[in-house]
Design a protein around this motif. Structure first.
Motif, PDB file in Angstrom:
ATOM      1  N   GLY A   1       0.835  -1.198   0.000  1.00  0.00           N
ATOM      2  CA  GLY A   1       0.000   0.000   0.000  1.00  0.00           C
ATOM      3  C   GLY A   1       0.869   1.247   0.000  1.00  0.00           C
TER       4      GLY A   1
ATOM      5  N   THR B   1       8.359  -8.683   4.822  1.00  0.00           N
ATOM      6  CA  THR B   1       8.445 -10.153   4.835  1.00  0.00           C
ATOM      7  C   THR B   1       9.146 -10.604   3.555  1.00  0.00           C
ATOM      8  OG1 THR B   1       6.361 -10.192   6.042  1.00  0.00           O
ATOM      9  CG2 THR B   1       7.082 -12.275   5.124  1.00  0.00           C
TER      10      THR B   1
ATOM     11  N   ARG C   1      -5.847  -2.420   8.396  1.00  0.00           N
ATOM     12  CA  ARG C   1      -5.777  -3.887   8.322  1.00  0.00           C
ATOM     13  C   ARG C   1      -6.179  -4.515   9.650  1.00  0.00           C
ATOM     14  NH1 ARG C   1      -0.900  -6.079   4.612  1.00  0.00           N
ATOM     15  NH2 ARG C   1      -2.016  -5.668   2.695  1.00  0.00           N
TER      16      ARG C   1
ATOM     17  N   ARG D   1       0.880  -5.005  -5.480  1.00  0.00           N
ATOM     18  CA  ARG D   1       0.792  -6.257  -4.718  1.00  0.00           C
ATOM     19  C   ARG D   1       1.253  -7.298  -5.733  1.00  0.00           C
ATOM     20  NH1 ARG D   1      -0.853  -3.949   0.234  1.00  0.00           N
ATOM     21  NH2 ARG D   1      -2.687  -2.650  -0.086  1.00  0.00           N
ATOM     22  N   CYS D   2       2.233  -8.097  -5.382  1.00  0.00           N
ATOM     23  CA  CYS D   2       2.801  -9.021  -6.364  1.00  0.00           C
ATOM     24  C   CYS D   2       2.767 -10.462  -5.840  1.00  0.00           C
ATOM     25  CB  CYS D   2       4.230  -8.585  -6.700  1.00  0.00           C
ATOM     26  SG  CYS D   2       5.108  -9.721  -7.786  1.00  0.00           S
TER      27      CYS D   2
ATOM     28  N   GLY E   1       5.478  -1.819   3.930  1.00  0.00           N
ATOM     29  CA  GLY E   1       4.902  -2.275   5.198  1.00  0.00           C
ATOM     30  C   GLY E   1       5.236  -3.725   5.511  1.00  0.00           C
ATOM     31  N   ASN E   2       4.357  -4.318   6.306  1.00  0.00           N
ATOM     32  CA  ASN E   2       4.564  -5.668   6.823  1.00  0.00           C
ATOM     33  C   ASN E   2       4.861  -6.729   5.770  1.00  0.00           C
ATOM     34  OD1 ASN E   2       4.627  -6.927   9.281  1.00  0.00           O
ATOM     35  ND2 ASN E   2       2.651  -6.023   9.853  1.00  0.00           N
ATOM     36  N   GLY E   3       3.972  -6.796   4.754  1.00  0.00           N
ATOM     37  CA  GLY E   3       4.148  -7.796   3.700  1.00  0.00           C
ATOM     38  C   GLY E   3       5.444  -7.555   2.942  1.00  0.00           C
ATOM     39  N   SER E   4       5.697  -6.303   2.613  1.00  0.00           N
ATOM     40  CA  SER E   4       6.906  -5.950   1.847  1.00  0.00           C
ATOM     41  C   SER E   4       8.166  -6.320   2.624  1.00  0.00           C
ATOM     42  CB  SER E   4       6.922  -4.450   1.548  1.00  0.00           C
ATOM     43  OG  SER E   4       5.744  -4.088   0.884  1.00  0.00           O
TER      44      SER E   4
HETATM   45  P1  ADP Z   1       2.407  -4.043   2.741  1.00  0.00           P
HETATM   46  O1  ADP Z   1       3.843  -4.114   2.463  1.00  0.00           O
HETATM   47  O2  ADP Z   1       1.857  -2.655   2.612  1.00  0.00           O
HETATM   48  O3  ADP Z   1       2.022  -4.723   4.031  1.00  0.00           O
HETATM   49  P2  ADP Z   1       1.392  -6.389   1.249  1.00  0.00           P
HETATM   50  O4  ADP Z   1       1.070  -7.189   2.444  1.00  0.00           O
HETATM   51  O5  ADP Z   1       0.413  -6.404   0.130  1.00  0.00           O
HETATM   52  O6  ADP Z   1       1.620  -4.824   1.577  1.00  0.00           O
HETATM   53  O7  ADP Z   1       2.800  -6.888   0.712  1.00  0.00           O
HETATM   54  C1  ADP Z   1       3.376  -6.281  -0.425  1.00  0.00           C
HETATM   55  C2  ADP Z   1       4.042  -7.334  -1.250  1.00  0.00           C
HETATM   56  O8  ADP Z   1       5.077  -7.944  -0.492  1.00  0.00           O
HETATM   57  C3  ADP Z   1       3.153  -8.493  -1.681  1.00  0.00           C
HETATM   58  O9  ADP Z   1       2.358  -8.187  -2.792  1.00  0.00           O
HETATM   59  C4  ADP Z   1       4.189  -9.553  -2.008  1.00  0.00           C
HETATM   60  O10 ADP Z   1       4.764  -9.323  -3.265  1.00  0.00           O
HETATM   61  C5  ADP Z   1       5.246  -9.293  -0.921  1.00  0.00           C
HETATM   62  N1  ADP Z   1       5.007 -10.222   0.192  1.00  0.00           N
HETATM   63  C6  ADP Z   1       4.017 -10.180   1.098  1.00  0.00           C
HETATM   64  N2  ADP Z   1       4.073 -11.235   1.935  1.00  0.00           N
HETATM   65  C7  ADP Z   1       5.121 -11.982   1.529  1.00  0.00           C
HETATM   66  C8  ADP Z   1       5.695 -13.230   1.946  1.00  0.00           C
HETATM   67  N3  ADP Z   1       5.178 -13.905   2.987  1.00  0.00           N
HETATM   68  N4  ADP Z   1       6.780 -13.681   1.290  1.00  0.00           N
HETATM   69  C9  ADP Z   1       7.298 -13.007   0.243  1.00  0.00           C
HETATM   70  N5  ADP Z   1       6.786 -11.841  -0.208  1.00  0.00           N
HETATM   71  C10 ADP Z   1       5.725 -11.327   0.406  1.00  0.00           C
END
Ligand code: ADP
Ligand code: F6P
Length: 328
Positions: free
Chosen positions: A16, A112, A176, A77-78, A107-110
């Motif tokens: 995001g 990770t 979230r 979002r990938c 953020g969190n997902g990125s």
């Molecule tokens: P944010 O970073 O804002 O929390 P997302 O959760 O959508 O947003 O995560 C952004 C991107 O980070 C995802 O679309 C994906 O490409 C990558 N990502 C998220 N979770 C994981 C994971 N567990 N392992 C690898 N890449 C991840």
């Protein structure tokens, strides 16, 4: 991880978007160039990383963006990056383009994803950026403060019309599964009640609170609802509708939605982003990889991504009690 000679650095924004991401890109580009590196922008987050969509950046590439919301590099979002195959493709593209290290703003997902890349041996530094403020390793993340300003402007306006009509309003905000935004908006907006994922509520108790507020002479009732709460605005509204006769409320619902993400970054977010971007290139220069650059007790810090992705930042629930006291 052993220190590698850095010549070329990539920077990307992912997940995001958040107000201040541009200021962070600008800071990474200019402090990186100052360190003698060539800096490349990766378009559309991990999608561009996989596809080798890299653009060479110079100091002028980031002129006049500090005040702009969104991200000049784009975000995405990938889902492909969540797979081992997708990540291997990204590492191959990085090697082909001779990118030695990466700064990942998100953020969190990125983060990770950043941790996963780091585990594959890529020198990575994360920068804490999300309006949700749910990242372990930073007291405050880039974008939250502006998102609060934007939401508060709307809440103040809703209060005016709620008072004129003696109405109750449910206002749903983002975040979230974290109640930070909702709680801060409730505190700063003087809400009568706040519903957050961290504390379960019974809609009957909420109804009693609203009646009590009315009986205390309040001319309106404003309830801030976090999107991640078990009873989000839609569910609460449907409960109140179902029991309308008994509860007797003239209830209106506003969902602030993506408006909260699109603001012009305020001074706090521009300065935070500038400091964290510079902190990220400092980490790379020191050979401190696999960390998240954030702000803890007003200091720029580096927290291992392994901790960031396994630990949860607690919400200060004393503030929930304070909001209830102040609503009386
Ligand atoms: P944010 O970073 O804002 O929390 P997302 O959760 O959508 O947003 O995560 C952004 C991107 O980070 C995802 O679309 C994906 O490409 C990558 N990502 C998220 N979770 C994981 C994971 N567990 N392992 C690898 N890449 C991840
Ligand atoms: O993580 C930031 C955020 O704005 C969350 O608050 C919200 O749940 C989500 O992103 C919305 O995502 P999208 O823009 O994909 O609808």
């Amino acid at each position: 991880m052993s220190q590698k000679t850095i010549k070329q650095v990539g920077v990307l924004t992912s997940g995001g978007d958040a107000p201040g991401m541009n200021a962070a890109i600008r800071s990474v580009v200019r402090t990186g160039i100052e360190k003698g590196w060539a800096v490349f922008g990766v378009r559309r987050g991990y999608e561009g990383l996989i596809n080798g969509d890299y653009i060479s950046m110079n100091r002028r590439s980031v002129s006049n963006i500090i005040q702009a919301g969104g991200t000049m590099l784009g975000s995405a979002r990938c889902p492909e990056f969540k797979t081992a195959e997708g990540r291997s493709k990204a590492v191959r593209a990085l090697n082909q383009n001779e990118i030695d290290a990466l700064v990942i703003i998100g953020g969190n997902g990125s983060q990770t994803g950043a941790h996963a890349l780091s585990e594959m041996g890529v020198p990575v530094v994360g920068v804490a950026s999300t309006i949700d403020n749910d990242l372990y390793g930073s007291d405050i993340t880039i974008g939250v403060d502006t998102a609060l300003d934007v939401a508060l402007e709307a809440v103040d306006r809703l209060k005016v019309t709620a008072s004129s009509h003696q109405r109750a309003f449910l206002v749903e905000v983002m975040g979230r599964d974290c109640g930070y935004l909702a709680l801060m908006i409730a505190l700063a907006g003087g809400a009568e009640y706040v519903v957050i994922p961290e504390i379960e509520i019974d809609p009957e108790v909420l109804a009693q609170e609203l009646v009590a507020a009315y009986e205390r002479g309040k001319s309106h009732a404003l309830v801030i609802v976090a999107e991640g709460a078990a009873y989000n605005a839609e569910k609460l509204a449907s409960y109140f509708k179902q029991h309308e006769e008994r509860l007797g409320f003239d209830l209106r619902v506003t969902n602030l939605g993506h408006v909260q993400r699109g603001g012009t970054p305020n001074a706090f977010d521009r300065i935070l982003a500038t400091r964290l971007g510079a902190g990220a290139t400092d980490c790379l220069a020191r050979g401190e990889y696999g960390v998240l650059v954030g702000l803890i007790r007003s200091e720029v810090t580096a927290t291992p991504l392994s901790e960031v992705v396994t630990k949860k930042k607690p919400l200060d629930l004393k503030l929930f009690k304070l909001a209830a006291v102040l609503a009386k």
